[in-house]
Write a protein that holds these residues in place. Sequence first.
Motif, PDB file in Angstrom:
ATOM      1  N   LEU A 147       2.174   7.685   5.127  1.00 24.29           N
ATOM      2  CA  LEU A 147       1.759   8.651   6.148  1.00 24.29           C
ATOM      3  C   LEU A 147       2.751   8.722   7.294  1.00 24.29           C
ATOM      4  N   GLY A 184       3.084   4.229  24.338  1.00 24.41           N
ATOM      5  CA  GLY A 184       4.476   4.469  24.717  1.00 24.41           C
ATOM      6  C   GLY A 184       4.763   5.753  25.480  1.00 24.41           C
ATOM      7  N   GLU A 185       3.841   6.727  25.430  1.00 24.45           N
ATOM      8  CA  GLU A 185       4.193   8.065  25.952  1.00 24.45           C
ATOM      9  C   GLU A 185       4.608   8.050  27.419  1.00 24.45           C
ATOM     10  N   ASP A 229      -9.701   5.688  14.832  1.00 25.23           N
ATOM     11  CA  ASP A 229     -10.265   4.434  14.316  1.00 25.23           C
ATOM     12  C   ASP A 229     -11.650   4.674  13.733  1.00 25.23           C
ATOM     13  N   CYS A 278     -10.382  -7.309  13.975  1.00 25.40           N
ATOM     14  CA  CYS A 278      -9.671  -6.069  14.268  1.00 25.40           C
ATOM     15  C   CYS A 278      -9.000  -6.149  15.637  1.00 25.40           C
ATOM     16  N   SER A 279      -7.841  -5.511  15.741  1.00 28.91           N
ATOM     17  CA  SER A 279      -7.146  -5.521  17.036  1.00 28.91           C
ATOM     18  C   SER A 279      -7.107  -4.138  17.668  1.00 28.91           C
ATOM     19  N   HIS A 289       0.830  -1.206   0.000  1.00 31.78           N
ATOM     20  CA  HIS A 289       0.000   0.000   0.000  1.00 31.78           C
ATOM     21  C   HIS A 289       0.860   1.249   0.000  1.00 31.78           C
ATOM     22  N   ARG A 324      -8.820   8.302  20.621  1.00 30.52           N
ATOM     23  CA  ARG A 324      -8.049   7.048  20.589  1.00 30.52           C
ATOM     24  C   ARG A 324      -8.910   5.906  21.086  1.00 30.52           C
ATOM     25  N   HIS A 355       1.917  -1.253  17.814  1.00 30.71           N
ATOM     26  CA  HIS A 355       0.717  -2.084  17.829  1.00 30.71           C
ATOM     27  C   HIS A 355       1.040  -3.586  17.702  1.00 30.71           C
ATOM     28  N   SER A 356       1.671  -3.977  16.613  1.00 31.17           N
ATOM     29  CA  SER A 356       1.909  -5.415  16.408  1.00 31.17           C
ATOM     30  C   SER A 356       2.902  -5.978  17.412  1.00 31.17           C
ATOM     31  N   ASN A 388       4.191  -1.128  14.116  1.00 29.62           N
ATOM     32  CA  ASN A 388       2.722  -1.224  14.068  1.00 29.62           C
ATOM     33  C   ASN A 388       2.283  -2.364  13.160  1.00 29.62           C
ATOM     34  N   TYR A 389       3.129  -2.706  12.207  1.00 31.53           N
ATOM     35  CA  TYR A 389       2.722  -3.685  11.184  1.00 31.53           C
ATOM     36  C   TYR A 389       3.521  -4.968  11.282  1.00 31.53           C
ATOM     37  N   LEU A 390       2.775  -6.054  11.326  1.00 30.80           N
ATOM     38  CA  LEU A 390       3.383  -7.369  11.472  1.00 30.80           C
ATOM     39  C   LEU A 390       4.386  -7.659  10.344  1.00 30.80           C
ATOM     40  N   SER A 446       9.524   1.374  16.066  1.00 28.08           N
ATOM     41  CA  SER A 446       8.062   1.343  16.105  1.00 28.08           C
ATOM     42  C   SER A 446       7.559   0.284  15.132  1.00 28.08           C
ATOM     43  N   GLY A 453       2.338   7.842  15.952  1.00 29.13           N
ATOM     44  CA  GLY A 453       2.554   7.224  17.271  1.00 29.13           C
ATOM     45  C   GLY A 453       3.982   7.451  17.736  1.00 29.13           C
ATOM     46  N   LEU A 494      -0.366   5.520  -0.713  1.00 23.84           N
ATOM     47  CA  LEU A 494      -0.205   6.454   0.397  1.00 23.84           C
ATOM     48  C   LEU A 494       1.085   6.197   1.145  1.00 23.84           C
TER      49      LEU A 494
HETATM   50  C1  B12 Z   1      -3.654   5.383  10.734  1.00 26.50           C
HETATM   51  C2  B12 Z   1      -3.515   3.905  10.412  1.00 26.50           C
HETATM   52  C3  B12 Z   1      -2.950   3.592   9.196  1.00 26.50           C
HETATM   53  C4  B12 Z   1      -2.338   4.619   8.261  1.00 26.50           C
HETATM   54  C5  B12 Z   1      -0.810   4.770   8.445  1.00 26.50           C
HETATM   55  C6  B12 Z   1      -0.321   4.976   9.820  1.00 26.50           C
HETATM   56  C7  B12 Z   1       1.190   5.121   9.971  1.00 26.50           C
HETATM   57  N1  B12 Z   1       1.950   5.644   9.064  1.00 26.50           N
HETATM   58  O1  B12 Z   1       1.666   4.695  10.974  1.00 26.50           O
HETATM   59  C8  B12 Z   1      -2.565   3.939   6.896  1.00 26.50           C
HETATM   60  C9  B12 Z   1      -3.869   4.383   6.299  1.00 26.50           C
HETATM   61  C10 B12 Z   1      -1.442   4.180   5.897  1.00 26.50           C
HETATM   62  C11 B12 Z   1      -2.648   2.495   7.307  1.00 26.50           C
HETATM   63  C12 B12 Z   1      -2.465   1.489   6.429  1.00 26.50           C
HETATM   64  C13 B12 Z   1      -2.551   0.159   6.756  1.00 26.50           C
HETATM   65  N2  B12 Z   1      -2.975  -0.350   7.912  1.00 26.50           N
HETATM   66 CO1  B12 Z   1      -3.288   0.704   9.432  1.00 26.50          CO
HETATM   67  N3  B12 Z   1      -3.860   1.628  10.995  1.00 26.50           N
HETATM   68  C14 B12 Z   1      -3.935   2.881  11.289  1.00 26.50           C
HETATM   69  C15 B12 Z   1      -4.628   3.034  12.661  1.00 26.50           C
HETATM   70  C16 B12 Z   1      -6.115   3.282  12.404  1.00 26.50           C
HETATM   71  C17 B12 Z   1      -4.120   4.113  13.608  1.00 26.50           C
HETATM   72  C18 B12 Z   1      -2.610   4.171  13.809  1.00 26.50           C
HETATM   73  C19 B12 Z   1      -2.261   5.427  14.512  1.00 26.50           C
HETATM   74  O2  B12 Z   1      -1.666   6.346  13.963  1.00 26.50           O
HETATM   75  N4  B12 Z   1      -2.655   5.529  15.778  1.00 26.50           N
HETATM   76  C20 B12 Z   1      -2.407   6.651  16.632  1.00 26.50           C
HETATM   77  C21 B12 Z   1      -1.008   6.549  17.246  1.00 26.50           C
HETATM   78  C22 B12 Z   1      -0.810   7.634  18.255  1.00 26.50           C
HETATM   79  O3  B12 Z   1      -0.912   5.289  17.860  1.00 26.50           O
HETATM   80  P1  B12 Z   1       0.174   4.176  17.472  1.00 26.50           P
HETATM   81  O4  B12 Z   1       0.771   4.412  16.157  1.00 26.50           O
HETATM   82  O5  B12 Z   1      -0.370   2.845  17.741  1.00 26.50           O
HETATM   83  O6  B12 Z   1       1.325   4.478  18.553  1.00 26.50           O
HETATM   84  C23 B12 Z   1       1.167   4.228  19.926  1.00 26.50           C
HETATM   85  C24 B12 Z   1       1.594   2.824  20.370  1.00 26.50           C
HETATM   86  O7  B12 Z   1       1.488   1.850  19.376  1.00 26.50           O
HETATM   87  C25 B12 Z   1       2.980   3.007  20.877  1.00 26.50           C
HETATM   88  N5  B12 Z   1       4.109   3.020  19.953  1.00 26.50           N
HETATM   89  C26 B12 Z   1       4.169   3.310  18.651  1.00 26.50           C
HETATM   90  N6  B12 Z   1       5.423   3.263  18.211  1.00 26.50           N
HETATM   91  C27 B12 Z   1       6.193   2.950  19.247  1.00 26.50           C
HETATM   92  C28 B12 Z   1       7.555   2.766  19.338  1.00 26.50           C
HETATM   93  C29 B12 Z   1       8.103   2.421  20.562  1.00 26.50           C
HETATM   94  C30 B12 Z   1       9.575   2.212  20.658  1.00 26.50           C
HETATM   95  C31 B12 Z   1       7.274   2.237  21.700  1.00 26.50           C
HETATM   96  C32 B12 Z   1       7.839   1.822  22.986  1.00 26.50           C
HETATM   97  C33 B12 Z   1       5.891   2.410  21.597  1.00 26.50           C
HETATM   98  C34 B12 Z   1       5.366   2.781  20.380  1.00 26.50           C
HETATM   99  O8  B12 Z   1       2.918   4.287  21.465  1.00 26.50           O
HETATM  100  C35 B12 Z   1       2.154   5.148  20.598  1.00 26.50           C
HETATM  101  C36 B12 Z   1       1.526   6.233  21.408  1.00 26.50           C
HETATM  102  O9  B12 Z   1       0.677   5.718  22.393  1.00 26.50           O
HETATM  103  C37 B12 Z   1      -4.378   1.624  13.271  1.00 26.50           C
HETATM  104  C38 B12 Z   1      -5.390   1.179  14.286  1.00 26.50           C
HETATM  105  C39 B12 Z   1      -4.987   1.568  15.669  1.00 26.50           C
HETATM  106  N7  B12 Z   1      -5.949   1.920  16.439  1.00 26.50           N
HETATM  107  O10 B12 Z   1      -3.816   1.561  16.039  1.00 26.50           O
HETATM  108  C40 B12 Z   1      -4.393   0.755  12.026  1.00 26.50           C
HETATM  109  C41 B12 Z   1      -3.598  -0.534  11.996  1.00 26.50           C
HETATM  110  C42 B12 Z   1      -2.250  -0.291  12.634  1.00 26.50           C
HETATM  111  N8  B12 Z   1      -3.453  -0.822  10.506  1.00 26.50           N
HETATM  112  C43 B12 Z   1      -3.593  -2.026  10.217  1.00 26.50           C
HETATM  113  C44 B12 Z   1      -3.552  -2.519   8.883  1.00 26.50           C
HETATM  114  C45 B12 Z   1      -3.964  -3.954   8.658  1.00 26.50           C
HETATM  115  C46 B12 Z   1      -3.176  -1.678   7.825  1.00 26.50           C
HETATM  116  C47 B12 Z   1      -2.984  -2.086   6.373  1.00 26.50           C
HETATM  117  C48 B12 Z   1      -2.224  -3.361   6.131  1.00 26.50           C
HETATM  118  C49 B12 Z   1      -4.379  -2.125   5.799  1.00 26.50           C
HETATM  119  C50 B12 Z   1      -4.615  -1.891   4.380  1.00 26.50           C
HETATM  120  N9  B12 Z   1      -5.830  -1.998   4.023  1.00 26.50           N
HETATM  121  O11 B12 Z   1      -3.794  -1.594   3.590  1.00 26.50           O
HETATM  122  C51 B12 Z   1      -2.191  -0.893   5.800  1.00 26.50           C
HETATM  123  C52 B12 Z   1      -0.681  -1.173   5.783  1.00 26.50           C
HETATM  124  C53 B12 Z   1       0.167   0.028   5.690  1.00 26.50           C
HETATM  125  C54 B12 Z   1       1.641  -0.230   5.746  1.00 26.50           C
HETATM  126  N10 B12 Z   1       2.389   0.834   5.952  1.00 26.50           N
HETATM  127  O12 B12 Z   1       2.126  -1.313   5.645  1.00 26.50           O
HETATM  128  C55 B12 Z   1      -3.787  -2.892  11.438  1.00 26.50           C
HETATM  129  C56 B12 Z   1      -2.472  -3.555  11.866  1.00 26.50           C
HETATM  130  C57 B12 Z   1      -2.409  -4.966  11.497  1.00 26.50           C
HETATM  131  C58 B12 Z   1      -1.138  -5.613  11.899  1.00 26.50           C
HETATM  132  N11 B12 Z   1      -1.191  -6.271  13.027  1.00 26.50           N
HETATM  133  O13 B12 Z   1      -0.129  -5.563  11.216  1.00 26.50           O
HETATM  134  C59 B12 Z   1      -4.320  -1.848  12.472  1.00 26.50           C
HETATM  135  C60 B12 Z   1      -4.042  -2.220  13.917  1.00 26.50           C
HETATM  136  C61 B12 Z   1      -5.838  -1.732  12.264  1.00 26.50           C
HETATM  137  C62 B12 Z   1      -6.635  -2.966  12.585  1.00 26.50           C
HETATM  138  N12 B12 Z   1      -7.786  -2.963  12.076  1.00 26.50           N
HETATM  139  O14 B12 Z   1      -6.351  -3.920  13.233  1.00 26.50           O
HETATM  140  N13 B12 Z   1      -2.943   2.358   8.623  1.00 26.50           N
END
Ligand code: B12
Length: 513
Positions: A9, A112-113, A225, A190-191, A2, A181, A87-88, A58-60, A56, A13, A7
């Motif tokens: 982005l 993580g914050e 979400d 969904c996870s 993807h 959030r 996430h992952s 997030n993706y498996l 970081s 996080g 895209l």
């Molecule tokens: C926005 C989003 C996207 C955006 C991109 C986000 C990006 N660049 O990171 C887009 C639209 C591109 C996208 C695409 C995809 N996504 Co997406 N996405 C999301 C979504 C809705 C929110 C992520 C987000 O920004 N959250 C807000 C921030 C603040 O949270 P965060 O990133 O999780 O970070 C927090 C923690 O994880 C942690 N953390 C993060 N990084 C680190 C690092 C360290 C060192 C530490 C300690 C902690 C930490 O602390 C942060 C703050 O609290 C999540 C769902 C979710 N609720 O998480 C799905 C999610 C991550 N996506 C998912 C999927 C399946 C995809 C796609 C494969 C789907 C598709 N149809 O194409 C694609 C793959 C993209 C790719 N790059 O490979 C799945 C993950 C599946 C998996 N286990 O791998 C999720 C969980 C959604 C779900 N339904 O289950 N996605």
Amino acid sequence: MHSELYLRLEPLGLERVAAAVRAAGHDVRMLDLQIFRSDDYHRELATFRPQAVGFSVNYLANVPEVVDLAKETKAARPDTFVFVGGHSASFIAPEFLEHAAGALDCVVRGEGEEIVPRVLEAVGDPKLETLPGVVTRHGSGTQPTLLDDLDRFMPARDLARNRRKYFIGVLDPCASAEFTRGCPWDCSVCSAWTFYGRSYRKSSAEAAAEDIARIREPNVFLVDDVAFIQAEHGMAIGRELEKRRIKKQYYLETRCDVLIKNQEVFQYWRRLGLYYMFLGIEALDAEGLRQLRKRSTPNTNFEALEVARKLGLTAAINIIADPDWDEERFRVIREWAMAVPEIVHLTVSTPYPGTETWLTESRKLATHDYRLFDVQHAVLPTRLPLRRFYEELVQTQAVLNRKHLGAAALWGALKEVSGLVLRGQTNFLRMLWKFSSVYNVDRQCADHAREARYRMRPPPPASPRPQQLYVHAPARRLATASESPGAIARPEASAGAAERPPTSPRTAGARRV
Ligand code: B12
Ligand code: SF4
């Protein structure tokens, strides 16, 4: 795949975690490996000489790449503290540590914050493995705690280099922002709900608008979400934006029932610059929706499409293709997708650790290669021969791609495209030529033939209860979406964190991260 095409982005996080670490007085740099290469990473390692490196994940599908980078980091700089989160990573902590064979000092589960500054303080101290969410090879701490206030750490966007690379379709360049959030629903594939323990938290309207005001890009992707579950919150943010005279173009994701119920907030945001939205449809028939536990009906979904059209919003929708599909099923989807005006995407049903289907899917995984868990590959056995399945999938995706990126569609978007080129933004333009090199039957089949150096742990044979999937524990029992009137679940009070990390700059013990 993807991010090679449609895209790319910003890692919001990671930017929030970076903000918290910086607030604790450390010197922080960030490198986004969606844009930069591993050579750039190694150069950074040699010049910045960090005392800690956090990945970081997030993706498996990225797990093998990160395991290798962790090993290379430890080999080059044995004293550097290396950790992963995201996430992952949160759902597979023990197996991540196993793959890394000593190169990873810990996995940090959950948000993580709050915790990362405490982890950095505890480096070299046995108390490390007692901290909430921390998992090491020797033990694990208590359950992770939720951030008590989303306003506390505004994303460190200044750390993202080469921001012009972030885009989604014609929203080029595009920043990301977060208003809420978590999610109160509990779809089986969904996870999001298992990660956040079904909690749902909001930023204040003032902080949300302030964050948008600081964004330089003209376009914003909202990562929530499910956007605007609470109409009043969306209206309040909108009013704050109006007060500040902020005009941007927005893209968001929401549920069909939320769009129908809260039309007025979407209408208001249409005026503020909302043009594109992603609607979670996933299946066209009632049985398919039931299996996904979407708590929605085909009628609701079709009604939502009508609402989006009426409001003048361009909707993108996703249909989940099951590896069990035959040619006829793909044909029906193609016909339907061509008949509706929306942008239709197709992904492949993929059980992920942390989802309920990971435990309940009765079919055995056809592969344990993390890299194939990207919803573009079939990881479950296909009814058609694998190559034939990909032929149908790619053909369907090509038809859908031509529909919204073909010559006629582009002719309509000519003004927009020329504007982008004149401003030197070419991400969108580049994607027009890339489809067949990214979505390609030979490439997808070859991906299956690669040797998997790191193999996923299969789901446990006797499925534990789905409740055991939670990363953050639910604070108290929530009304399920179906129990709450109108299927719009009420928000959950946030679980407060007992201790706060220091937020004022300090110099003693400050590290390069
Ligand atoms: C926005 C989003 C996207 C955006 C991109 C986000 C990006 N660049 O990171 C887009 C639209 C591109 C996208 C695409 C995809 N996504 Co997406 N996405 C999301 C979504 C809705 C929110 C992520 C987000 O920004 N959250 C807000 C921030 C603040 O949270 P965060 O990133 O999780 O970070 C927090 C923690 O994880 C942690 N953390 C993060 N990084 C680190 C690092 C360290 C060192 C530490 C300690 C902690 C930490 O602390 C942060 C703050 O609290 C999540 C769902 C979710 N609720 O998480 C799905 C999610 C991550 N996506 C998912 C999927 C399946 C995809 C796609 C494969 C789907 C598709 N149809 O194409 C694609 C793959 C993209 C790719 N790059 O490979 C799945 C993950 C599946 C998996 N286990 O791998 C999720 C969980 C959604 C779900 N339904 O289950 N996605
Ligand atoms: S509504 Fe969306 S985010 Fe919430 S559980 Fe279902 S798929 Fe996940």
